[in-house]
Structures are given as C-alpha cells and as structure tokens.
Design a protein around this motif. Structure first.
Motif, PDB file in Angstrom:
ATOM      1  N   LEU A   1      -7.553   0.825  -1.005  1.00  0.00           N
ATOM      2  CA  LEU A   1      -7.783   0.984  -2.443  1.00  0.00           C
ATOM      3  C   LEU A   1      -6.530   0.652  -3.251  1.00  0.00           C
ATOM      4  O   LEU A   1      -6.607   0.005  -4.298  1.00  0.00           O
ATOM      5  N   THR A   2      -5.383   1.096  -2.755  1.00  0.00           N
ATOM      6  CA  THR A   2      -4.119   0.810  -3.444  1.00  0.00           C
ATOM      7  C   THR A   2      -3.879  -0.689  -3.510  1.00  0.00           C
ATOM      8  O   THR A   2      -3.525  -1.224  -4.567  1.00  0.00           O
ATOM      9  N   LEU A   3      -4.071  -1.384  -2.390  1.00  0.00           N
ATOM     10  CA  LEU A   3      -3.868  -2.833  -2.383  1.00  0.00           C
ATOM     11  C   LEU A   3      -4.843  -3.547  -3.314  1.00  0.00           C
ATOM     12  O   LEU A   3      -4.453  -4.462  -4.024  1.00  0.00           O
ATOM     13  N   VAL A   4      -6.081  -3.118  -3.311  1.00  0.00           N
ATOM     14  CA  VAL A   4      -7.087  -3.743  -4.187  1.00  0.00           C
ATOM     15  C   VAL A   4      -6.686  -3.564  -5.652  1.00  0.00           C
ATOM     16  O   VAL A   4      -6.738  -4.504  -6.438  1.00  0.00           O
ATOM     17  N   ILE A   5      -6.268  -2.365  -6.004  1.00  0.00           N
ATOM     18  CA  ILE A   5      -5.868  -2.107  -7.389  1.00  0.00           C
ATOM     19  C   ILE A   5      -4.636  -2.910  -7.774  1.00  0.00           C
ATOM     20  O   ILE A   5      -4.581  -3.530  -8.836  1.00  0.00           O
TER      21      ILE A   5
ATOM     22  N   ILE B   1      -6.417   5.032   5.718  1.00  0.00           N
ATOM     23  CA  ILE B   1      -6.740   3.608   5.647  1.00  0.00           C
ATOM     24  C   ILE B   1      -7.423   3.282   4.317  1.00  0.00           C
ATOM     25  O   ILE B   1      -7.073   2.303   3.650  1.00  0.00           O
ATOM     26  N   ALA B   2      -8.368   4.121   3.919  1.00  0.00           N
ATOM     27  CA  ALA B   2      -9.072   3.892   2.649  1.00  0.00           C
ATOM     28  C   ALA B   2      -8.113   3.950   1.469  1.00  0.00           C
ATOM     29  O   ALA B   2      -8.205   3.126   0.545  1.00  0.00           O
TER      30      ALA B   2
ATOM     31  N   ILE C   1       7.801   3.122  -8.482  1.00  0.00           N
ATOM     32  CA  ILE C   1       7.225   4.408  -8.896  1.00  0.00           C
ATOM     33  C   ILE C   1       5.755   4.215  -9.273  1.00  0.00           C
ATOM     34  O   ILE C   1       4.897   5.025  -8.918  1.00  0.00           O
ATOM     35  N   TYR C   2       5.457   3.140  -9.965  1.00  0.00           N
ATOM     36  CA  TYR C   2       4.075   2.827 -10.345  1.00  0.00           C
ATOM     37  C   TYR C   2       3.198   2.661  -9.103  1.00  0.00           C
ATOM     38  O   TYR C   2       2.101   3.206  -9.024  1.00  0.00           O
ATOM     39  N   TRP C   3       3.682   1.906  -8.121  1.00  0.00           N
ATOM     40  CA  TRP C   3       2.922   1.706  -6.880  1.00  0.00           C
ATOM     41  C   TRP C   3       2.706   3.036  -6.162  1.00  0.00           C
ATOM     42  O   TRP C   3       1.630   3.289  -5.630  1.00  0.00           O
ATOM     43  N   GLY C   4       3.739   3.870  -6.156  1.00  0.00           N
ATOM     44  CA  GLY C   4       3.608   5.196  -5.550  1.00  0.00           C
ATOM     45  C   GLY C   4       2.583   6.045  -6.272  1.00  0.00           C
ATOM     46  O   GLY C   4       1.809   6.779  -5.648  1.00  0.00           O
ATOM     47  N   PHE C   5       2.559   5.947  -7.593  1.00  0.00           N
ATOM     48  CA  PHE C   5       1.586   6.692  -8.383  1.00  0.00           C
ATOM     49  C   PHE C   5       0.162   6.227  -8.067  1.00  0.00           C
ATOM     50  O   PHE C   5      -0.744   7.042  -7.907  1.00  0.00           O
ATOM     51  N   VAL C   6      -0.031   4.921  -7.966  1.00  0.00           N
ATOM     52  CA  VAL C   6      -1.355   4.380  -7.643  1.00  0.00           C
ATOM     53  C   VAL C   6      -1.782   4.848  -6.249  1.00  0.00           C
ATOM     54  O   VAL C   6      -2.927   5.269  -6.049  1.00  0.00           O
ATOM     55  N   PHE C   7      -0.869   4.804  -5.271  1.00  0.00           N
ATOM     56  CA  PHE C   7      -1.215   5.279  -3.933  1.00  0.00           C
ATOM     57  C   PHE C   7      -1.548   6.773  -3.960  1.00  0.00           C
ATOM     58  O   PHE C   7      -2.516   7.205  -3.333  1.00  0.00           O
ATOM     59  N   ALA C   8      -0.760   7.560  -4.676  1.00  0.00           N
ATOM     60  CA  ALA C   8      -1.012   9.001  -4.756  1.00  0.00           C
ATOM     61  C   ALA C   8      -2.387   9.271  -5.350  1.00  0.00           C
ATOM     62  O   ALA C   8      -3.116  10.147  -4.876  1.00  0.00           O
ATOM     63  N   LEU C   9      -2.757   8.507  -6.355  1.00  0.00           N
ATOM     64  CA  LEU C   9      -4.072   8.670  -6.978  1.00  0.00           C
ATOM     65  C   LEU C   9      -5.193   8.331  -5.991  1.00  0.00           C
ATOM     66  O   LEU C   9      -6.166   9.079  -5.854  1.00  0.00           O
ATOM     67  N   CYS C  10      -5.053   7.222  -5.275  1.00  0.00           N
ATOM     68  CA  CYS C  10      -6.067   6.813  -4.297  1.00  0.00           C
ATOM     69  C   CYS C  10      -6.144   7.811  -3.144  1.00  0.00           C
ATOM     70  O   CYS C  10      -7.234   8.187  -2.706  1.00  0.00           O
TER      71      CYS C  10
ATOM     72  N   HIS D   1      -5.240  10.985  -3.137  1.00  0.00           N
ATOM     73  CA  HIS D   1      -5.765  12.255  -3.631  1.00  0.00           C
ATOM     74  C   HIS D   1      -7.290  12.168  -3.797  1.00  0.00           C
ATOM     75  O   HIS D   1      -8.014  13.114  -3.451  1.00  0.00           O
ATOM     76  N   ALA D   2      -7.787  11.044  -4.274  1.00  0.00           N
ATOM     77  CA  ALA D   2      -9.228  10.858  -4.444  1.00  0.00           C
ATOM     78  C   ALA D   2      -9.936  10.825  -3.089  1.00  0.00           C
ATOM     79  O   ALA D   2     -10.993  11.452  -2.914  1.00  0.00           O
ATOM     80  N   CYS D   3      -9.368  10.104  -2.124  1.00  0.00           N
ATOM     81  CA  CYS D   3      -9.976  10.039  -0.788  1.00  0.00           C
ATOM     82  C   CYS D   3      -9.998  11.416  -0.129  1.00  0.00           C
ATOM     83  O   CYS D   3     -10.974  11.781   0.524  1.00  0.00           O
ATOM     84  N   HIS D   4      -8.943  12.177  -0.299  1.00  0.00           N
ATOM     85  CA  HIS D   4      -8.913  13.521   0.275  1.00  0.00           C
ATOM     86  C   HIS D   4      -9.938  14.412  -0.423  1.00  0.00           C
ATOM     87  O   HIS D   4     -10.557  15.268   0.218  1.00  0.00           O
ATOM     88  N   GLY D   5     -10.144  14.201  -1.697  1.00  0.00           N
ATOM     89  CA  GLY D   5     -11.165  14.952  -2.421  1.00  0.00           C
ATOM     90  C   GLY D   5     -12.555  14.680  -1.879  1.00  0.00           C
ATOM     91  O   GLY D   5     -13.378  15.591  -1.754  1.00  0.00           O
ATOM     92  N   VAL D   6     -12.821  13.430  -1.509  1.00  0.00           N
ATOM     93  CA  VAL D   6     -14.115  13.078  -0.908  1.00  0.00           C
ATOM     94  C   VAL D   6     -14.265  13.809   0.428  1.00  0.00           C
ATOM     95  O   VAL D   6     -15.332  14.334   0.745  1.00  0.00           O
ATOM     96  N   ARG D   7     -13.182  13.862   1.183  1.00  0.00           N
ATOM     97  CA  ARG D   7     -13.224  14.584   2.461  1.00  0.00           C
ATOM     98  C   ARG D   7     -13.539  16.063   2.244  1.00  0.00           C
ATOM     99  O   ARG D   7     -14.277  16.667   3.008  1.00  0.00           O
TER     100      ARG D   7
END
Length: 111
Positions: free
Chosen positions: A103-107, A98-99, A57-66, A68-74
């Motif tokens: 980002l998720t993997l880096v975090i 991809i971004a 769930i934590y990993w899913g949350f981190v991916f969702a955050l990344c 959502h942020a990338c889509h916001g940049v778009r």
C-alpha cells in the motif's frame, strides 16, 4: 536469549505508529496553516518539503498510516472471534506487513 515473536513486535509497532500518526496530524495542521497564510508562505513551504529528510518523514508517515490501517483490519477479525491460534496469528502478521508495504509503494508511486 528471548526473542520477541512477530506478533508482539507488530503489537508494539502498532502502538508506536498510533503515536506517530498523532504527531503527524499536528504537522499536517501546521502545513495547512502555512498554506492559508498566502503565497509567500506557500512557496517557503514548497522549498522545505523538497528537503530529503522531510521526504523521508513523509514516507514514514505514509507507511505508518498503511500499517496502522492494516492492523486495524486484523483487529476486526479478532473482534469477530477469528484467528487466535499461534500459526494464524503469525501468518496474519506477515500478511499485514506485506500489505502495508505494498500500500505504501502504491501510494508513493501514485504521487
């Protein structure tokens, strides 16, 4: 048979991650509350957070955050009036995915 274009899938996923991030913030508040309740609560919380499903769930949350942020940049590009042709939309959707994964993997590797 109709197949959703990648951009439609990304748009739907963006809305879902927004909802999940809101739910995740409620969970975050519960975690902070448990931490504030003292050492016994903290130790219980540490034990719960080691469970594999909680980590997933934590990993899913981190991916969702990344994501959502990338889509916001778009969306910032769209607000500026760029990238409305179909090919560019698809390319940006691929870059966004991809971004978000990178980002998720880096975090997760940094933790």
């Amino acid at each position: 048979m109709y197949k959703l274009p990648l951009t439609a899938f990304i748009s739907i996923t963006h809305r879902l991650t927004g909802i999940l991030l809101s739910a995740g913030l409620l969970l975050f508040v519960l975690i902070l509350s448990a931490l504030a309740m003292g050492e016994a609560s903290y130790l219980t919380l540490q034990a719960v957070l080691q469970f594999w499903l909680i980590k997933l769930i934590y990993w899913g949350f981190v991916f969702a955050l990344c994501f959502h942020a990338c889509h916001g940049v778009r969306h910032l590009f769209w607000d500026a009036g760029y990238s409305f042709d179909k090919e560019t939309l698809t390319r940006y959707a691929q870059i966004e995915l991809i971004a978000a994964c990178i980002l998720t993997l880096v975090i997760l590797l940094a933790v």
